[in-house]
Design an enzyme around this catalytic site. Structure first.
Site, short mmCIF file in Angstrom:
data_model
loop_
_atom_site.label_atom_id
_atom_site.label_comp_id
_atom_site.label_asym_id
_atom_site.label_seq_id
_atom_site.Cartn_x
_atom_site.Cartn_y
_atom_site.Cartn_z
N CYS A 2 0.84 -1.19 0.00
CA CYS A 2 0.00 0.00 0.00
C CYS A 2 0.88 1.25 0.00
O CYS A 2 2.03 1.22 0.45
CB CYS A 2 -0.93 0.10 1.20
SG CYS A 2 -2.00 -1.30 1.40
N ARG A 28 2.99 0.62 -5.52
CA ARG A 28 2.98 -0.08 -4.24
C ARG A 28 1.71 -0.90 -4.04
O ARG A 28 1.60 -1.66 -3.08
CB ARG A 28 3.12 0.92 -3.09
CG ARG A 28 4.43 1.67 -3.08
CD ARG A 28 4.46 2.62 -1.92
NE ARG A 28 4.41 1.93 -0.66
CZ ARG A 28 5.46 1.45 0.00
NH1 ARG A 28 6.66 1.60 -0.52
NH2 ARG A 28 5.33 0.84 1.14
N TRP A 75 -2.93 -2.49 -1.62
CA TRP A 75 -2.60 -3.86 -2.00
C TRP A 75 -3.17 -4.72 -0.89
O TRP A 75 -2.66 -4.70 0.24
CB TRP A 75 -1.08 -4.03 -2.11
CG TRP A 75 -0.66 -5.38 -2.61
CD1 TRP A 75 -0.59 -5.78 -3.91
CD2 TRP A 75 -0.28 -6.51 -1.82
NE1 TRP A 75 -0.18 -7.09 -3.97
CE2 TRP A 75 0.03 -7.56 -2.71
CE3 TRP A 75 -0.16 -6.74 -0.45
CZ2 TRP A 75 0.44 -8.81 -2.27
CZ3 TRP A 75 0.25 -7.99 -0.02
CH2 TRP A 75 0.55 -9.01 -0.93
N ASN A 101 -0.67 1.63 6.00
CA ASN A 101 0.12 0.66 5.24
C ASN A 101 0.77 -0.28 6.25
O ASN A 101 1.35 0.18 7.23
CB ASN A 101 1.21 1.41 4.45
CG ASN A 101 2.28 0.48 3.92
OD1 ASN A 101 1.99 -0.64 3.53
ND2 ASN A 101 3.52 0.95 3.93
N GLY A 102 0.65 -1.58 6.00
CA GLY A 102 1.30 -2.54 6.92
C GLY A 102 0.27 -3.51 7.50
O GLY A 102 -0.81 -3.68 6.94
N GLU A 477 15.40 -16.06 -13.41
CA GLU A 477 14.97 -14.68 -13.60
C GLU A 477 14.07 -14.57 -14.85
O GLU A 477 13.05 -13.87 -14.82
CB GLU A 477 16.21 -13.77 -13.71
CG GLU A 477 15.92 -12.31 -13.88
CD GLU A 477 15.08 -11.65 -12.78
OE1 GLU A 477 14.85 -12.28 -11.74
OE2 GLU A 477 14.63 -10.51 -13.01
N LYS A 481 10.21 -13.28 -14.69
CA LYS A 481 9.72 -12.14 -15.49
C LYS A 481 8.49 -12.55 -16.28
O LYS A 481 7.49 -11.85 -16.29
CB LYS A 481 10.79 -11.64 -16.48
CG LYS A 481 11.97 -10.90 -15.92
CD LYS A 481 11.68 -9.57 -15.30
CE LYS A 481 11.33 -9.71 -13.86
NZ LYS A 481 12.32 -9.44 -12.87
N GLU A 484 5.35 -13.26 -13.93
CA GLU A 484 4.77 -12.17 -13.14
C GLU A 484 4.05 -11.14 -13.98
O GLU A 484 3.14 -10.48 -13.49
CB GLU A 484 5.79 -11.51 -12.21
CG GLU A 484 6.78 -10.61 -12.86
CD GLU A 484 7.69 -9.89 -11.84
OE1 GLU A 484 7.20 -9.49 -10.79
OE2 GLU A 484 8.88 -9.74 -12.15
N HIS A 500 14.40 -35.33 -14.29
CA HIS A 500 13.96 -36.02 -13.07
C HIS A 500 12.53 -35.65 -12.69
O HIS A 500 12.17 -35.66 -11.52
CB HIS A 500 14.91 -35.70 -11.91
CG HIS A 500 16.31 -36.20 -12.15
ND1 HIS A 500 16.66 -37.52 -12.03
CD2 HIS A 500 17.43 -35.54 -12.57
CE1 HIS A 500 17.94 -37.67 -12.32
NE2 HIS A 500 18.43 -36.48 -12.65
N LYS A 600 5.31 -3.06 -6.09
CA LYS A 600 6.76 -2.87 -6.25
C LYS A 600 7.51 -3.15 -4.95
O LYS A 600 8.53 -3.83 -4.96
CB LYS A 600 7.02 -1.43 -6.73
CG LYS A 600 8.48 -1.15 -7.04
CD LYS A 600 8.93 -1.90 -8.27
CE LYS A 600 10.36 -1.63 -8.63
NZ LYS A 600 10.88 -2.66 -9.55
#
Ligand code: M6R
Length: 605
Positions: A2, A28, A75, A101-102, A477, A481, A484, A500, A600
């Site tokens: 947030c 955020r 968020w 926020n939190g 990576e 990418k 997401e 395997h 982010k």
């Protein structure tokens, strides 16, 4: 996560300024948004589910009257994204509005107590209890700041929040406890924000709040107090330019593609970064028997790379650990152990939690971050900046490359101090020096193919990214990418391990993306390419210029400049994978800058 923003101004029209700052904070969190102002003894409040601009079109947030207000981009953690769970949240009587926020860990207990004393809570959030706790204390005759302070003392968790009230029309009271909060000072107003980059351009100086502090803002005054003791604290004002610079899309359609193309510049910035701080951090590492590299997501992939370069170039026993998995039951801590935390934002809760638990203990705490003044910089004894400039796209790109390059520079300094691997160092340094050009070439060579392949990939549900050795970093990576931002299931896997289990998924046309520089793993990975081809996979490979064998067995190839020190190939081979992910998200009609369910800075543990 947030984002919160608040402003108290000498002039009317504060909602416009809050609205534009919320747009900058949107990375955020962007599942809902709201804005509240105080005017003529009332709270004016508008909020809804949706992105900032969508909600603005529906509700005209920026037209709210008044000179003092707060805003929030959400968020969701507690309670689904909805109008009633959007912030700001109010108490029963409209005495306060709160943007938070939190996470409040003891909210269930507090919620039930408030319910017992007759409060009507309208949302499913943990945040709403803050408004009702303050209301309760205001009704006992406390001032707004004292009510906020005493309410805060009953909370457990990591949070930052801001409160406005018609009882004090030009005042904002805000609190920081393990979630970021900065205060901005301008000629006509005072504001607060979750992040420095979201501050309005005309903010001249800033104060980074510390945990356990409460601030009272008016347009022309700031008072900061210690939450526990209520003692007034000195103001630590610094010039804004010393910690930030502004971001814009500079003609690109999205921040992500702009930031991908900024990678040559990011590399140059790392090369030119002051040596002093790198040496200081290297000196700490030299004194350590072992270093744990901790991070999350892309920064964890940088940790993995860091463990290779620190071991190979600097002869350091370096172990990468996912920050949220760091526990003393599987790491061995002691006097000569260092923790090197890597975080673009410097605010990732999982990373901060590890660091906080070792402050004032016998472990050296070090960091690598892109945000000067972030929480991480205040927890460690020594840190190095990434100098990549603001990264707004949720998918980390230029900061990943900056992390890899900076870890390489650190390894070189450690090796120098120790006097080891002298021959290797000169080769590594020469690649570092040419990295801006090499990255530039990786971009121009591969953008057209990434664009055309994205059409094919956008129709798939799943993909593998396979590599061996240090390029497992690149495979992980590349997969992160793609998944997401395009929501295609993607797995990064060691190529040798794919037989395997994962190979069972491969059928006609299944996309397998291989990373195959001509290093010591080349012929083994060639075998893995064959195995996948034999089962009908559509193979896309990243190869070096001049490659023959993998080229012949692959359906499509990304070609990367050939470099001598293969240890550094992830810095180039990741580039086409970033482009592929970006264009695939576009081909599927998604906004790569704001992928669903993500933000982010992940400031919740
Ligand atoms: O700010 P940090 O580097 O600590 O962030 C860590 C992760 O949240 C971040 O890398 C995340 O995985 C990105 N969305 C990846 O693109």
């Amino acid at each position: 996560m947030c984002g919160i923003f608040g402003c108290t101004s000498l002039k009317e029209g504060v909602s416009k300024l809050i609205y534009s700052s919320l747009k900058r904070l949107e990375y955020r969190g962007y599942d809902s948004v709201g804005l509240a102002t105080i005017c003529n003894g009332h709270i004016f409040l508008k909020k809804d589910q949706g992105k900032v601009e969508e909600v603005e079109r529906r509700l005209s947030l920026s037209a709210l009257p008044g000179r003092c207000g707060i805003g929030h981009t959400r968020w969701a953690t507690h309670g689904a994204p909805s109008k009633e769970n959007a912030h700001p949240l109010t108490d029963c009587e409209g005495k306060v509005a709160v943007a938070h926020n939190g996470i409040i860990e003891n909210y269930l207990e507090l919620r039930s107590k408030l319910g017992d004393s007759g409060h009507k809570l309208r949302s499913r959030t943990d945040s709403e209890i803050i408004a009702h706790l303050i209301e309760e204390l205001l009704n006992k005759g406390l001032t707004l700041e004292e009510a906020v302070r005493q309410a805060t003392l009953t909370l457990r968790g990591s949070y930052a929040f801001a409160v406005i009230s018609p009882l004090c029309e030009d005042k904002i009271v805000c609190v920081r406890m393990e979630s970021p909060l900065v205060i901005g000072l301008s000629r006509d107003y005072t504001c607060l924000s979750s992040d420095i980059p979201a501050l309005p351009p005309d903010v001249e100086s800033i104060i980074v709040m510390n945990d356990g502090e409460l601030a009272v803002l008016t347009p022309h005054s700031i008072v900061i107090r210690d939450l526990e003791s209520n003692q007034q604290l000195p103001l630590r004002i610094v010039a804004k330019e010393s910690v930030t610079c502004l971001a814009d899309r500079g003609g690109f359609t999205h921040y992500m593609i702009k930031e991908i193309f900024e990678q040559p510049q990011a590399a140059l910035n790392v090369i030119n970064a002051p040596r002093y701080y790198i040496v200081k951090l290297a000196e700490e590492l030299v004194k350590s028997d072992r270093v744990y590299l901790i991070g999350c997501g892309t920064s964890y992939h940088a940790c993995l790379f860091g463990s290779y370069v620190l071991r190979s170039i600097a002869d350091i026993d370096a172990q990468p650990v996912i920050a949220s998995e760091f526990s003393e039951s599987h790491v061995k801590l002691g006097k000569d152990v260092a923790i090197l935390a890597i975080s673009q934002s410097g605010e990732t809760a999982d990373v901060l939690q590890v660091l906080r638990s070792y402050v004032n203990k016998d472990v050296k705490l070090l960091a690598l971050t892109n945000v000067m003044g972030s929480s991480i910089t205040r927890l460690v004894s020594s840190y190095v900046g990434l100098y990549a400039g603001p990264e707004i796209g949720v998918a980390a790109t230029k900061t990943f490359i900056a992390e890899l390059l900076m870890l390489t520079r650190i390894s070189i300094e450690v090796a120098r101090i120790k006097g080891v691997n002298v021959d290797l160092i000169s080769g590594v340094e020469s690649i570092l020096r040419s990295s801006p050009k090499l990255i530039e070439r990786s971009l121009t060579l591969n953008e057209p193919l990434a664009k055309s392949l994205s059409v094919y990939l956008s129709l798939k549900n799943s993909a593998f990214f396979l590599a061996r050795g240090v390029n497992i970093v690149t495979a992980l990576e590349g997969a992160l990418k793609l998944k997401e931002i395009s929501y295609i299931h993607a797995e990064g896997y060691p190529a040798g391990e794919s037989k395997h289990g994962p190979i069972a998924l491969v059928e006609e046309g299944f996309p397998c993306i291989f990373v195959c520089p001509h290093d010591e793993t080349y012929y083994k990975i060639l075998g893995n390419v064959m195995e996948m081809k034999a089962r009908g996979a559509f193979v896309i490979s990243c190869v070096e210029e001049g490659d023959k064998e993998v080229r012949e067995t692959s359906d499509r190839i990304f070609v990367l400049p050939k470099i001598e020190t293969k240890l550094l190939t992830p810095i180039l081979h990741v580039v086409p994978l970033q482009l592929l992910a970006y264009y695939t998200a576009i081909a599927r009609g998604y906004d790569p800058d704001k992928p669903r369910n993500l933000a982010k800075s992940v400031t919740v543990p």
